[in-house]
Design a protein around this motif. Structure first.
Motif, PDB file in Angstrom:
ATOM      1  N   ASP A  61       0.796  -1.239  -0.001  1.00 56.97           N
ATOM      2  CA  ASP A  61      -0.357   0.007   0.144  1.00 56.97           C
ATOM      3  C   ASP A  61       1.014   1.223   0.016  1.00 56.97           C
ATOM      4  O   ASP A  61       0.443   2.252  -0.458  1.00 56.97           O
ATOM      5  N   ASN A  71       2.208   1.662  -3.429  1.00 61.35           N
ATOM      6  CA  ASN A  71       1.289   2.171  -4.307  1.00 61.35           C
ATOM      7  C   ASN A  71       0.989   3.782  -4.183  1.00 61.35           C
ATOM      8  O   ASN A  71       0.776   4.330  -5.222  1.00 61.35           O
ATOM      9  N   ARG A  72       0.975   4.097  -2.893  1.00 61.87           N
ATOM     10  CA  ARG A  72       0.840   5.543  -2.579  1.00 61.87           C
ATOM     11  C   ARG A  72       1.885   6.459  -3.245  1.00 61.87           C
ATOM     12  O   ARG A  72       1.533   7.317  -3.627  1.00 61.87           O
ATOM     13  N   GLU A 101       3.753   5.748  -5.640  1.00 58.00           N
ATOM     14  CA  GLU A 101       3.752   5.818  -6.854  1.00 58.00           C
ATOM     15  C   GLU A 101       2.589   6.531  -7.463  1.00 58.00           C
ATOM     16  O   GLU A 101       2.705   7.056  -8.744  1.00 58.00           O
ATOM     17  N   SER A 102       1.496   6.574  -6.820  1.00 57.91           N
ATOM     18  CA  SER A 102       0.240   7.582  -6.947  1.00 57.91           C
ATOM     19  C   SER A 102       0.788   8.855  -7.170  1.00 57.91           C
ATOM     20  O   SER A 102       0.239   9.481  -8.126  1.00 57.91           O
ATOM     21  N   ASP A 132      -9.435   7.882  -6.994  1.00 54.52           N
ATOM     22  CA  ASP A 132      -9.091   6.621  -6.563  1.00 54.52           C
ATOM     23  C   ASP A 132      -9.793   6.625  -5.205  1.00 54.52           C
ATOM     24  O   ASP A 132     -10.230   5.513  -4.762  1.00 54.52           O
TER      25      ASP A 132
END
Length: 193
Positions: A137, A140-141, A143-144, A156
């Motif tokens: 997570d 992913n954060r 990368e977001s 999202d």
């Protein structure tokens, strides 16, 4: 009177089957915690020794950068929240956990939890899965933030947590998205058209 930790055990059982003995060992190191709205569950500068399961309410991890209050993450019902960097290093955290609604938590005392690992391999396996998922997570954060626009991050967020706009002040959502409140208002207005 014994506290009801069944929601926590149910949450764990979805990730890892636990023997009755493991369930009892976990319950023995848990405690019920109630925190009123806008209070800190854990203050900045304290060492994290508890993992919290959110039974009711919503909380956020936050910190200050150049005097600005920044939200790192939110935790809603049926999720865990902890300042993991402090949990594993044993050092005071530069982050705090604030409750945004009157909230009920189940606190899991982490030193006692880690002591259970040798006696109960399934508990160690369970928390390995939990910490691996939290790591993914976090990646992913990051990368977001690196690869997606503020508008994409906003969509999202409301897709994964549709009721967050009703429950969280916009200033915290804006700081979580890495934008100003004015920019967030613009994005929301665009979506309403």
């Amino acid at each position: 009177m014994t506290e009801d930790f069944s929601t926590l055990i149910h949450y764990f059982e979805r990730l890892q089957k636990l023997s009755p003995a493991s369930q009892e060992a976990i319950k023995a190191i848990c405690s019920a915690v109630h925190i009123p709205k806008n209070q800190d569950l854990q203050a900045i500068g304290h060492t994290c020794k508890t993992i919290y399961f959110v039974k009711k309410g919503i909380a956020r991890i936050y910190y200050y950068k150049d005097g600005t209050d920044i939200t790192e993450s939110f935790a809603l019902e049926n999720s865990l929240i902890a300042r993991v960097e402090s949990l594993f290093t044993g050092k005071p955290s530069k982050k705090g956990i604030q409750v945004l609604e009157d909230a009920d938590f189940i606190g899991i005392h982490s030193p006692a939890l880690f002591d259970l690992y040798d006696a109960f391999p399934e508990i160690e396996r369970l928390f390995r899965k939990i910490f691996e998922a939290a790591y993914v997570d976090t990646v992913n954060r990051i990368e977001s933030i690196q690869f997606h626009t503020a508008e994409e991050r906003y969509h999202d967020l409301i897709t994964s947590s549709p009721d967050i706009l009703q429950r969280v002040p916009l200033k915290h959502i804006a700081s979580y998205l890495g934008i100003t409140q004015v920019s967030l208002s613009r994005i929301r207005a665009k979506g309403a058209r």
